[in-house]
Design a protein around this motif. Structure first.
Motif, PDB file in Angstrom:
ATOM      1  N   TYR A 174      35.359 -11.765  65.788  1.00  0.00           N
ATOM      2  CA  TYR A 174      34.876 -12.074  64.508  1.00  0.00           C
ATOM      3  C   TYR A 174      33.637 -11.560  63.703  1.00  0.00           C
ATOM      4  CZ  TYR A 174      33.562 -16.081  61.601  1.00  0.00           C
ATOM      5  OH  TYR A 174      32.823 -16.883  60.413  1.00  0.00           O
ATOM      6  N   TYR A 175      33.693 -11.493  62.415  1.00  0.00           N
ATOM      7  CA  TYR A 175      32.648 -10.589  61.830  1.00  0.00           C
ATOM      8  C   TYR A 175      32.412 -11.590  60.550  1.00  0.00           C
ATOM      9  CZ  TYR A 175      30.565  -7.087  58.918  1.00  0.00           C
ATOM     10  OH  TYR A 175      29.405  -6.386  58.072  1.00  0.00           O
ATOM     11  N   GLU A 176      30.904 -11.723  60.201  1.00  0.00           N
ATOM     12  CA  GLU A 176      30.452 -12.569  59.299  1.00  0.00           C
ATOM     13  C   GLU A 176      29.217 -11.875  58.679  1.00  0.00           C
ATOM     14  OE1 GLU A 176      29.949 -16.731  60.394  1.00  0.00           O
ATOM     15  OE2 GLU A 176      27.832 -16.318  60.337  1.00  0.00           O
ATOM     16  N   ILE A 177      29.064 -12.071  57.386  1.00  0.00           N
ATOM     17  CA  ILE A 177      28.023 -11.526  56.633  1.00  0.00           C
ATOM     18  C   ILE A 177      27.890 -12.656  55.469  1.00  0.00           C
ATOM     19  CG2 ILE A 177      29.365  -9.844  55.282  1.00  0.00           C
ATOM     20  CD1 ILE A 177      27.008  -7.813  55.499  1.00  0.00           C
ATOM     21  N   THR A 178      26.457 -12.652  55.266  1.00  0.00           N
ATOM     22  CA  THR A 178      25.977 -13.503  53.923  1.00  0.00           C
ATOM     23  C   THR A 178      25.865 -12.390  52.690  1.00  0.00           C
ATOM     24  OG1 THR A 178      25.425 -15.079  55.244  1.00  0.00           O
ATOM     25  CG2 THR A 178      24.663 -14.942  53.045  1.00  0.00           C
ATOM     26  N   VAL A 179      26.333 -12.412  51.549  1.00  0.00           N
ATOM     27  CA  VAL A 179      25.904 -11.879  50.199  1.00  0.00           C
ATOM     28  C   VAL A 179      24.909 -12.606  49.555  1.00  0.00           C
ATOM     29  CG1 VAL A 179      27.231 -10.802  48.177  1.00  0.00           C
ATOM     30  CG2 VAL A 179      28.343 -10.651  50.357  1.00  0.00           C
ATOM     31  N   GLU A 180      23.946 -11.962  49.399  1.00  0.00           N
ATOM     32  CA  GLU A 180      22.711 -12.800  48.867  1.00  0.00           C
ATOM     33  C   GLU A 180      22.529 -12.304  47.351  1.00  0.00           C
ATOM     34  OE1 GLU A 180      20.723 -15.105  50.312  1.00  0.00           O
ATOM     35  OE2 GLU A 180      21.422 -14.619  52.698  1.00  0.00           O
ATOM     36  N   PRO A 181      22.065 -13.435  46.554  1.00  0.00           N
ATOM     37  CA  PRO A 181      21.808 -12.654  45.028  1.00  0.00           C
ATOM     38  C   PRO A 181      20.127 -12.231  45.144  1.00  0.00           C
ATOM     39  CG  PRO A 181      21.703 -15.178  45.219  1.00  0.00           C
ATOM     40  CD  PRO A 181      22.203 -14.705  46.679  1.00  0.00           C
ATOM     41  N   LYS A 182      20.096 -11.343  44.455  1.00  0.00           N
ATOM     42  CA  LYS A 182      18.469 -10.638  44.286  1.00  0.00           C
ATOM     43  C   LYS A 182      18.419 -10.338  42.921  1.00  0.00           C
ATOM     44  CE  LYS A 182      18.226  -9.051  48.893  1.00  0.00           C
ATOM     45  NZ  LYS A 182      18.082  -7.896  49.833  1.00  0.00           N
ATOM     46  N   MET A 183      17.138 -10.690  42.264  1.00  0.00           N
ATOM     47  CA  MET A 183      16.957 -10.250  41.033  1.00  0.00           C
ATOM     48  C   MET A 183      17.065  -8.952  40.595  1.00  0.00           C
ATOM     49  SD  MET A 183      13.458 -10.841  38.727  1.00  0.00           S
ATOM     50  CE  MET A 183      13.363 -12.473  39.276  1.00  0.00           C
ATOM     51  N   ASN A 184      17.857  -8.674  39.433  1.00  0.00           N
ATOM     52  CA  ASN A 184      18.267  -7.297  39.222  1.00  0.00           C
ATOM     53  C   ASN A 184      17.206  -7.105  37.949  1.00  0.00           C
ATOM     54  OD1 ASN A 184      19.240  -8.047  36.594  1.00  0.00           O
ATOM     55  ND2 ASN A 184      21.124  -8.518  37.550  1.00  0.00           N
ATOM     56  N   ASN A 185      17.471  -5.548  37.453  1.00  0.00           N
ATOM     57  CA  ASN A 185      16.439  -5.072  36.538  1.00  0.00           C
ATOM     58  C   ASN A 185      16.945  -5.447  34.995  1.00  0.00           C
ATOM     59  OD1 ASN A 185      15.205  -3.525  38.542  1.00  0.00           O
ATOM     60  ND2 ASN A 185      16.488  -1.736  38.565  1.00  0.00           N
ATOM     61  N   ALA A 186      17.906  -6.146  34.798  1.00  0.00           N
ATOM     62  CA  ALA A 186      18.198  -6.591  33.361  1.00  0.00           C
ATOM     63  C   ALA A 186      17.269  -7.578  33.166  1.00  0.00           C
ATOM     64  CB  ALA A 186      19.684  -6.915  33.354  1.00  0.00           C
ATOM     65  N   VAL A 187      16.735  -8.247  33.795  1.00  0.00           N
ATOM     66  CA  VAL A 187      15.857  -9.173  33.336  1.00  0.00           C
ATOM     67  C   VAL A 187      14.550  -8.589  32.841  1.00  0.00           C
ATOM     68  CG1 VAL A 187      14.483  -9.398  35.346  1.00  0.00           C
ATOM     69  CG2 VAL A 187      14.584 -11.367  34.204  1.00  0.00           C
ATOM     70  N   TYR A 188      14.207  -7.364  33.005  1.00  0.00           N
ATOM     71  CA  TYR A 188      13.115  -6.897  32.369  1.00  0.00           C
ATOM     72  C   TYR A 188      13.295  -6.768  30.950  1.00  0.00           C
ATOM     73  CZ  TYR A 188      11.498  -6.210  37.293  1.00  0.00           C
ATOM     74  OH  TYR A 188      11.077  -6.501  38.601  1.00  0.00           O
ATOM     75  N   GLY A 189      14.366  -6.601  30.651  1.00  0.00           N
ATOM     76  CA  GLY A 189      14.987  -6.517  29.085  1.00  0.00           C
ATOM     77  C   GLY A 189      14.219  -7.675  28.494  1.00  0.00           C
ATOM     78  N   ASN A 190      14.566  -8.683  28.834  1.00  0.00           N
ATOM     79  CA  ASN A 190      13.900 -10.045  28.369  1.00  0.00           C
ATOM     80  C   ASN A 190      12.251  -9.828  28.124  1.00  0.00           C
ATOM     81  OD1 ASN A 190      16.351 -11.748  28.209  1.00  0.00           O
ATOM     82  ND2 ASN A 190      16.230 -12.087  30.207  1.00  0.00           N
ATOM     83  N   ILE A 191      11.664  -9.274  29.074  1.00  0.00           N
ATOM     84  CA  ILE A 191      10.382  -9.195  28.934  1.00  0.00           C
ATOM     85  C   ILE A 191      10.013  -8.149  28.098  1.00  0.00           C
ATOM     86  CG2 ILE A 191       8.355  -8.467  30.360  1.00  0.00           C
ATOM     87  CD1 ILE A 191       9.751  -9.361  32.872  1.00  0.00           C
ATOM     88  N   LEU A 192      10.648  -7.031  27.826  1.00  0.00           N
ATOM     89  CA  LEU A 192      10.346  -6.192  26.895  1.00  0.00           C
ATOM     90  C   LEU A 192      10.610  -6.553  25.482  1.00  0.00           C
ATOM     91  CD1 LEU A 192      11.429  -2.934  28.575  1.00  0.00           C
ATOM     92  CD2 LEU A 192       9.071  -3.642  28.237  1.00  0.00           C
ATOM     93  N   ALA A 193      11.731  -7.361  25.285  1.00  0.00           N
ATOM     94  CA  ALA A 193      12.350  -7.987  23.965  1.00  0.00           C
ATOM     95  C   ALA A 193      11.313  -9.244  23.781  1.00  0.00           C
ATOM     96  CB  ALA A 193      13.731  -8.148  23.939  1.00  0.00           C
ATOM     97  N   GLY A 194      10.595  -9.743  24.792  1.00  0.00           N
ATOM     98  CA  GLY A 194       9.865 -10.894  24.327  1.00  0.00           C
ATOM     99  C   GLY A 194      10.682 -12.174  24.514  1.00  0.00           C
TER     100      GLY A 194
END
Length: 109
Positions: free
Chosen positions: A60-80
């Motif tokens: 049997y094989y198992e793995i967890t796929v995890e969410p991690k913050m991506n770079n698109a969030v920086y567009g919000n910071i730059l655009a205010g």
């Protein structure tokens, strides 16, 4: 108008490629059968997902796929965009799933 950068550019779901050696193994995600390898599934970026891969005569094989913050969030910071940051954070769009490809090398029992 109120969508965040990540929501617009990446969306709420992400394609994950799943394969195995040998191919034809059963794939379950969060306990729900999705099909046989090779397969591409679309998963929510908001939460973790347990991927289980099995085949008779193999371990049997198992793995967890995890969410991690991506770079698109920086567009919000730059655009205010405080509203965009809240939208992306609440719907999971500010995340990318890792790993984005799975290759399960199944071992004989």
């Amino acid at each position: 108008m109120f969508a965040g950068c990540a929501t617009v550019t990446g969306g709420l779901e992400q394609d994950i490629n799943i394969d195995s050696k040998p191919q034809g193994a059963t794939v379950l995600i969060n306990g729900v059968e999705q099909g046989k390898t090779p397969i591409t599934v679309e998963l929510s970026r908001k939460t973790s997902h347990l991927v289980e891969i099995s085949m008779p005569g193999y371990k049997y094989y198992e793995i967890t796929v995890e969410p991690k913050m991506n770079n698109a969030v920086y567009g919000n910071i730059l655009a205010g965009g405080a509203i965009g940051m809240m939208v992306d954070g609440s719907n999971g769009a500010s995340n990318s799933l890792h790993p984005d490809e799975i290759l399960a090398i199944l071992e004989k029992r």
